[in-house]
Structures are given as structure tokens and as C-alpha cells.
Design an enzyme around this catalytic site. Structure first.
Site, short mmCIF file in Angstrom:
data_model
loop_
_atom_site.label_atom_id
_atom_site.label_comp_id
_atom_site.label_asym_id
_atom_site.label_seq_id
_atom_site.Cartn_x
_atom_site.Cartn_y
_atom_site.Cartn_z
N TYR A 136 3.99 48.54 4.61
CA TYR A 136 3.67 47.69 5.95
C TYR A 136 5.01 47.30 6.71
O TYR A 136 5.21 47.86 7.84
CB TYR A 136 2.83 46.63 5.82
CG TYR A 136 2.77 45.80 7.19
CD1 TYR A 136 2.32 46.15 8.25
CD2 TYR A 136 3.09 44.51 6.81
CE1 TYR A 136 2.35 45.48 9.46
CE2 TYR A 136 3.10 43.43 7.90
CZ TYR A 136 2.44 43.88 9.29
OH TYR A 136 2.43 43.23 10.24
N LYS A 140 6.90 48.83 10.33
CA LYS A 140 7.19 48.16 11.28
C LYS A 140 8.72 48.22 11.65
O LYS A 140 9.00 48.28 12.59
CB LYS A 140 6.83 46.70 11.31
CG LYS A 140 5.42 46.38 11.14
CD LYS A 140 5.05 46.45 12.81
CE LYS A 140 3.60 45.98 12.95
NZ LYS A 140 3.07 45.95 14.31
N ARG A 201 4.88 28.90 2.71
CA ARG A 201 4.77 29.85 3.95
C ARG A 201 4.82 29.19 5.32
O ARG A 201 4.72 28.28 5.23
CB ARG A 201 3.44 30.93 4.10
CG ARG A 201 3.49 31.55 2.71
CD ARG A 201 4.60 32.68 2.63
NE ARG A 201 4.46 33.69 1.40
CZ ARG A 201 5.06 33.47 0.16
NH1 ARG A 201 5.78 32.34 0.36
NH2 ARG A 201 4.90 34.21 -0.56
N ALA A 262 1.48 34.77 -9.64
CA ALA A 262 1.78 35.85 -8.94
C ALA A 262 3.22 36.32 -8.81
O ALA A 262 4.02 35.38 -8.47
CB ALA A 262 0.97 36.27 -7.72
#
Length: 303
Positions: A136, A140, A201, A262
């Protein structure tokens, strides 16, 4: 200014159309499905990024293009890499071709801050090298390069917007953290959390994102130039911060299902200082509490 908004029926697209209209512009909504209504649009045009003939009709008699259409799910892009290249890169090139044929020379392009990868420097500014971590982001970046090449040829004035994590309002993507946490609170079901929930984030309210696109349209560079802005709140918010904000907004406890950590970046924050200095934009609604309250109000309204 008459501005074509591709992807106008999307989460960000609808907010951009509304913001353009509120700022006195004439937004023209480009959508794929006939019969789609986009509130605030001066006109709705049906076109597809993979159909050059429809694009050439869509760009007629507009002054600029806000290009938001495309595929956006990073995890999905690993399994569908060629589809992401076809739509995000090929579709952007087709749009540039259509704009050139119609002599439309202004563009603002929605890109992603994930192109920087996982740099040690946080917040991330525009001087960092590109290191796209998934198809992705790579798609871009390739689209950005096509836009910049067209601009350097003297045929375009372009602004590339690398956006942080959009949130707030009626977010239709149930895989994103804020909607998932609100669902967990409303339903009383556990929220799966990887590791200790300290991953940070940058969350940007969708209204602030839309306002950034309007500011970019109103402060485009000269033809022959392409500029880039990182658009974000400039502040980091952890998973646990989001959970606590949801508990405050809903008055309900969020039960957690702890999962193994993760393999993901510990911290990703956009530095918006260049945009603040050069185009007069700044985030106005992007505290995590305002984002969550707004998202909760939108979800309650749909019940």
C-alpha cells in the site's frame, strides 16, 4: 474554485466535499456508483480510475482535483499487491492523463505517512527518507512520483498530503481502533489488544484532515512545482489512551483480551509544523477525547 473530489463518497471524501462547500468552493463529487448522493456537492459525476474515458469526462470544466480515491488497507495490500498498484498507481496516472487532456493543472493528492516506514526520528518530518513497509505505501509513493514528474514537466501545480490515522465522526471501517473500541464498549465484548497497549499513533480528526485539503487547494504552489506536507495532530496516543478515552466518553468499561505483542512500530507521529507555517492550517479537533466523543455521538445516532 470548482474542485473535482475523487473518492467523494468515502470517509474522508465526504468531509472534504463539505469543507470545500463551507469555504465557498464548488465541489464536484466523483463516485463510481450511479445514484450516489454526496451532501454538499455541486454536482456528482460517475467515473472509475481504471476507465480513462470516464475520467476524461469527469475532469471537464473543473479548476483543480483533490485526488482521494484508491485502495487503503495496508494488511490487505500484501495479498493483493498488483491490485493496489493497478488502482493506486495506474489510476493516478490515468487521472493525470485525463487532467492533461482537459488542461486541468492543479492537484492535491491524498497519500500516507506510512511511506516513511519506522524511522527512529519522531515526530516524522518531510526530510526523512522514504522506506515504505508494505505494498500500500509503495503504491502511494509510486503515485507521488508520477505526480511530481508531471509537475516538474511544467504541466501541474501539485501538493502531496501524507496523512496520519484518520478518526472521528462516522468511520465506516470497523477494523480501525477507535470504532473497534467503541463497539467493544457498546456491546460489552472484549477488545483484542496486542501486547501491553503502549504502541503510539497519531490520530487526526476527519474534519481536520478535510480542512487541510481545503488549505492545500487554496495554497497550491506554482505550476512546475510539487510540495509535500505531513498532516497530523503532532501528538502521540497509545492504544491504552484510546481505551481510556472511550471509557470516559461512553461511561462503560472496555474489557480486554490480551494477545501476544505484534511486530509493529512502537511509535509513529506526523510532524505538521511545515503545513502550519506555510498554508495556515492547524489541527483544531484532534485531541483523542474530542475524536472519541464525536465518533461515539455518530455511532449512537446510527442506532
Amino acid at each position: 474554485m470548482r474542485v473535482l473530489v475523487t473518492g467523494a463518497n468515502g470517509y474522508i471524501g465526504r468531509s472534504v466535499v463539505a469543507a470545500l462547500r463551507a469555504a465557498g468552493h464548488e465541489p464536484v463529487a466523483m463516485v463510481r456508483t450511479p445514484g450516489t448522493d454526496v451532501t454538499g456537492a455541486r454536482e456528482v459525476r460517475i467515473a472509475d480510475l481504471l476507465d480513462i474515458d470516464s475520467l476524461r469526462l469527469a475532469v471537464q470544466e473543473v479548476d483543480a482535483v483533490c485526488h482521494l480515491a484508491g485502495l487503503t488497507r495496508a494488511r490487505q495490500s500484501f495479498a493483493e499487491a498488483l491490485r493496489y498498484v493497478r488502482v493506486n498507481v495506474g489510476g493516478t496516472i490515468a487521472l493525470l492523463d485525463a487532467m492533461s487532456s482537459a488542461d486541468v493543472r492543479r492537484m492535491v493528492f491524498a497519500s500516507t505517512g506510512s511511506i516513511y516506514g519506522t524511522p527512529d526520528q519522531q515526530p516524522m518530518n518531510e526530510e526523512l527518507p522514504d522506506s515504505p513497509p508494505h505494498p500500500y505505501a509503495s503504491s502511494k509513493l509510486a503515485a507521488e512520483l508520477a505526480i511530481e514528474a508531471q509537475a516538474r514537466g511544467g504541466n501541474l501545480a501539485a501538493t502531496v498530503v501524507r496523512i496520519a490515522n484518520i478518526a472521528g465522526g462516522a468511520d465506516p471501517d470497523p477494523t480501525r481502533l477507535v470504532p473497534r473500541t467503541l463497539v467493544a464498549a457498546a456491546a460489552g465484548t472484549p477488545l483484542a489488544v496486542n501486547g501491553d497497549g503502549t504502541a503510539v499513533r497519531d490520530y487526526l480528526h476527519v474534519r481536520d484532515a478535510a480542512a487541510a485539503f481545503v488549505a492545500c487547494i487554496e495554497h497550491l504552489p506554482l505550476e512546475g512545482q510539487a510540495v509535500r506536507y505531513n498532516i497530523g495532530s503532532g501528538h502521540g496516543t497509545s492504544i491504552m489512551d484510546v481505551i481510556e478515552a472511550v471509557e470516559r466518553a461512553t461511561g462503560r468499561r472496555v474489557a480486554l483480551e490480551r494477545r501476544p505483542p505484534a511486530n509493529e512500530p512502537a511509535c509513529l507521529i506526523n510532524d505538521p509544523s511545515k503545513a502550519i507555517a506555510e498554508i495556515g492550517w492547524s489541527p483544531q479537533h484532534s485531541t483523542i477525547d474530542e475524536i472519541v466523543r464525536d465518533a461515539w455521538s455518530a455511532s449512537v445516532a446510527l442506532l
